[in-house]
Design an enzyme around this catalytic site. Structure first.
Site, PDB file in Angstrom:
ATOM      1  N   CYS A  82      12.080  11.374   9.075  1.00  0.00           N
ATOM      2  CA  CYS A  82      12.066  10.952  10.474  1.00  0.00           C
ATOM      3  C   CYS A  82      13.159  11.076  11.252  1.00  0.00           C
ATOM      4  O   CYS A  82      13.319  10.955  12.438  1.00  0.00           O
ATOM      5  CB  CYS A  82      11.626   9.328  10.471  1.00  0.00           C
ATOM      6  SG  CYS A  82      13.013   8.420   9.135  1.00  0.00           S
ATOM      7  N   LYS A 119       0.949  -1.188  -0.070  1.00  0.00           N
ATOM      8  CA  LYS A 119      -0.009  -0.237  -0.092  1.00  0.00           C
ATOM      9  C   LYS A 119       0.908   1.346   0.118  1.00  0.00           C
ATOM     10  O   LYS A 119       1.476   1.538   1.049  1.00  0.00           O
ATOM     11  CB  LYS A 119      -0.960  -0.007   1.253  1.00  0.00           C
ATOM     12  CG  LYS A 119      -1.928   1.252   1.095  1.00  0.00           C
ATOM     13  CD  LYS A 119      -2.705   1.587   2.465  1.00  0.00           C
ATOM     14  CE  LYS A 119      -1.691   2.676   3.156  1.00  0.00           C
ATOM     15  NZ  LYS A 119      -1.853   4.023   2.639  1.00  0.00           N
ATOM     16  N   VAL A 140       0.554   4.931  14.638  1.00  0.00           N
ATOM     17  CA  VAL A 140       0.385   3.579  13.578  1.00  0.00           C
ATOM     18  C   VAL A 140       0.960   2.484  13.921  1.00  0.00           C
ATOM     19  O   VAL A 140       0.522   1.381  14.049  1.00  0.00           O
ATOM     20  CB  VAL A 140       0.345   4.068  12.188  1.00  0.00           C
ATOM     21  CG1 VAL A 140      -0.245   2.856  11.398  1.00  0.00           C
ATOM     22  CG2 VAL A 140      -1.049   5.231  12.054  1.00  0.00           C
ATOM     23  N   GLU A 164       7.481  14.787  18.689  1.00  0.00           N
ATOM     24  CA  GLU A 164       7.934  14.860  17.374  1.00  0.00           C
ATOM     25  C   GLU A 164       6.741  15.892  16.678  1.00  0.00           C
ATOM     26  O   GLU A 164       5.457  15.776  16.579  1.00  0.00           O
ATOM     27  CB  GLU A 164       7.744  13.723  16.592  1.00  0.00           C
ATOM     28  CG  GLU A 164       8.310  13.603  15.461  1.00  0.00           C
ATOM     29  CD  GLU A 164       8.224  12.370  14.643  1.00  0.00           C
ATOM     30  OE1 GLU A 164       9.218  12.052  13.591  1.00  0.00           O
ATOM     31  OE2 GLU A 164       7.237  11.339  14.641  1.00  0.00           O
ATOM     32  N   GLU A 200       9.615   0.892  11.691  1.00  0.00           N
ATOM     33  CA  GLU A 200      10.388   2.047  11.651  1.00  0.00           C
ATOM     34  C   GLU A 200       9.571   3.305  11.616  1.00  0.00           C
ATOM     35  O   GLU A 200       8.647   3.626  10.778  1.00  0.00           O
ATOM     36  CB  GLU A 200      11.358   1.828  10.404  1.00  0.00           C
ATOM     37  CG  GLU A 200      12.543   3.099  10.716  1.00  0.00           C
ATOM     38  CD  GLU A 200      12.153   4.386  10.167  1.00  0.00           C
ATOM     39  OE1 GLU A 200      12.380   5.276  10.778  1.00  0.00           O
ATOM     40  OE2 GLU A 200      11.814   4.478   8.938  1.00  0.00           O
TER      41      GLU A 200
END
Length: 508
Positions: free
Chosen positions: A284, A175, A231, A390, A250
């Site tokens: 990230c 996806k 998630v 974050e 990750e």
């Protein structure tokens, strides 16, 4: 915009799927609609997983070398189309053009590594206590791999996951991020061009419900996920409760750069600007905290602020641009909320370019999602949310520290994340202390806290994840290991002095 919505790729065929909903992607720099794509349903996911499951046994039966041959075609197409695809990445993800091209180059490197690794030695020969025994390790594919990837590296990360998974003998259901379906379409076309057998690779376009359906399917053996911590933790918790299924996730970070009193200030400034503002802070590994020793703090602050006020925000297709736009309007709202949180917690704001002046926005780009650097200084306090949570944007806290490198690392490690970090110092003892004590999966010395070479593991600790979905660590995620012991003697002899003698009642 194309007149016909893009389709899913399932069992070697392009299909509209079973639903009637579509969605669009847009150019973050202009607000222009780029493509329309069909949105998948649970039935579409079921069909994709069924196709992958049906194809897996025959795919696994091929040799490593034969499976890798398909990937070499992918590698050459990525190399030949780097400029073209890099521009598409920039249009759909908003990254400035050198980053868009680098995204494609990184994908090619990952495919090259995975395909080349097929001819390298596999497994380990291990000494046995018993001279007549051979012991060694073998790996076999886990089966069906579900890959869920983010928008900010829409070409590279899918190939982090799938190049290795496919060469190792797994089949895949992928996806793409809902923000970058155009990139997803092109990747599927490239894999189709490579001639993969039907069902070996499948793509379903959609949103979070599509990813959830993939994770929920009992036939999926491994989930590879790169994205938000929220998630990723849901996936990890769910998969952890299902025996036999694994996940390698990750996720994000609240990354920091430590600038010690022994830093080369030119290196420090260059590294910090790159780490905080490249990709508009939407990596990230971007640095949202810069921890600076009191002896060099004033100089660092003055120079960092000057550059943050002046970094070129503009059309990401322009070679002179350093920062492109944010990815979408909803993400700009999130960045603004983090900026306001810092203000409420007492930040001394040094740079606020959240709302750019009209003359900073390129002509014809008024509908883009423009945002500039936000820099503030804050006294360290472990209870401050602004230096713990974050943001995923160009939002940076300068934190002054006194004392030795030990104090810097206390501040550095006092966050729930542990993805990436850097130290800037000319003192190797300080660098070694950082090496031994920093709670990160990716560390840099005298470099920006940014970047990934495909043959190195990419992943973090703590809230940042439980896996590294690239290089050799990805092989471990998509294969099961078997320890084999073979006896070359007619006699049975056991290790640890265990008796192999079979005794019967007549022996008494």
């Amino acid at each position: 915009m194309t007149s016909k919505p893009h389709e899913h790729y399932i069992d070697g065929e392009w299909t509209e799927g079973t639903g009637d909903e579509t969605f669009t992607s847009e150019n973050p720099a202009t607000g222009e609609t780029l493509i329309e794509a069909h949105r998948s349903t649970p039935e579409d996911v079921e069909a994709a997983v069924a196709a992958a499951e049906a194809a897996q046994e025959e795919w696994q039966a091929l040799s490593y070398i034969d499976r890798a041959e398909y990937l070499w075609d992918v590698y050459y197409e990525l190399k030949e189309r780097t400029d073209e695809l890099g521009e598409i990445v920039t249009k759909e993800a908003g990254k400035e053009i050198s980053e868009g091209k680098a995204d494609v180059v990184e994908a090619a490197h990952m495919v090259e590594w995975a395909a080349g690794n097929a001819r390298h030695p596999h497994g380990d020969v291990i000494p046995s206590e018993i001279p007549s025994k051979d012991a060694y390790m073998r790996r076999k594919p886990r089966g069906v791999v579900a890959s869920i990837t983010p928008w900010n590296f829409p070409v590279a990360i899918p190939f982090w996951h799938m190049a290795i998974a496919l060469v190792e003998g797994n089949t895949a259901v992928w996806k793409p991020a809902e923000q970058t379906p155009w990139c997803g379409q092109i990747i599927a076309e490239i894999l189709e061009d490579a001639g993969l057998p039907d069902g070996v690779f499948n793509m379903v376009q959609g949103f979070g419900d599509t990813g959830a359906a993939m994770v929920d399917d009992d036939r999926v053996d491994t989930v590879l996920f790169t994205g938000s911590a929220e998630v990723g933790h849901e996936i990890t918790a769910q998969v952890g409760a299902e025996p036999g299924k694994t996940a390698s996730c990750e996720m994000g970070g609240k990354n920091a750069i430590v600038v010690t009193e022994e830093a080369d200030m030119d290196v420090a400034i260059h590294s910090a600007i790159m780490s905080s503002f490249k990709t508009t802070g939407q990596r990230c590994v971007s640095s949202e905290r810069i921890i600076v020793h009191e002896d060099v703090y004033d100089e660092f602050k003055a120079r960092f602020v000057d550059l943050a006020e002046d970094v070129a925000v503009g059309d990401p297709l322009d070679d002179d641009t350093f920062m492109g736009p944010g990815v979408e309007a909803s993400h700009l709202e999130k960045i603004e909320q983090h900026n306001e949180l810092a203000r409420k917690e007492g930040a001394n704001v040094l740079v606020d370019r959240f709302e750019l002046d009209d003359d900073e926005i390129p002509d014809g780009h008024e509908d883009g999602h423009w945002v500039g650097p936000f820099v503030y200084e804050m006294d360290y306090d472990p209870d401050l949310r602004s230096i713990e949570e974050e943001c995923f944007g160009p939002h940076v806290a300068l934190i002054e520290y006194s004392g030795g490198i030990e104090r810097a690392l206390e501040i550095h490690n006092d966050v729930p994340y542990g993805l990436a970090g850097a130290i800037i110092s000319e003192d190797y003892r300080q660098i070694n202390y950082y090496r031994d004590h920093a709670e990160v999966g990716l560390a840099y010395a005298n470099l920006p806290c940014i970047g990934a070479e495909v043959h190195l593991p990419f992943g973090g600790l703590k809230k940042s994840g439980n896996g590294s979905p690239t290089a050799r660590e990805a092989i471990e995620a998509v294969t099961d290991r078997t320890a084999w012991t073979v006896n070359n003697s007619k006699d049975i002899e056991m290790a640890q002095g265990l008796s192999a003698e079979i005794k019967t009642e007549s022996d008494d």
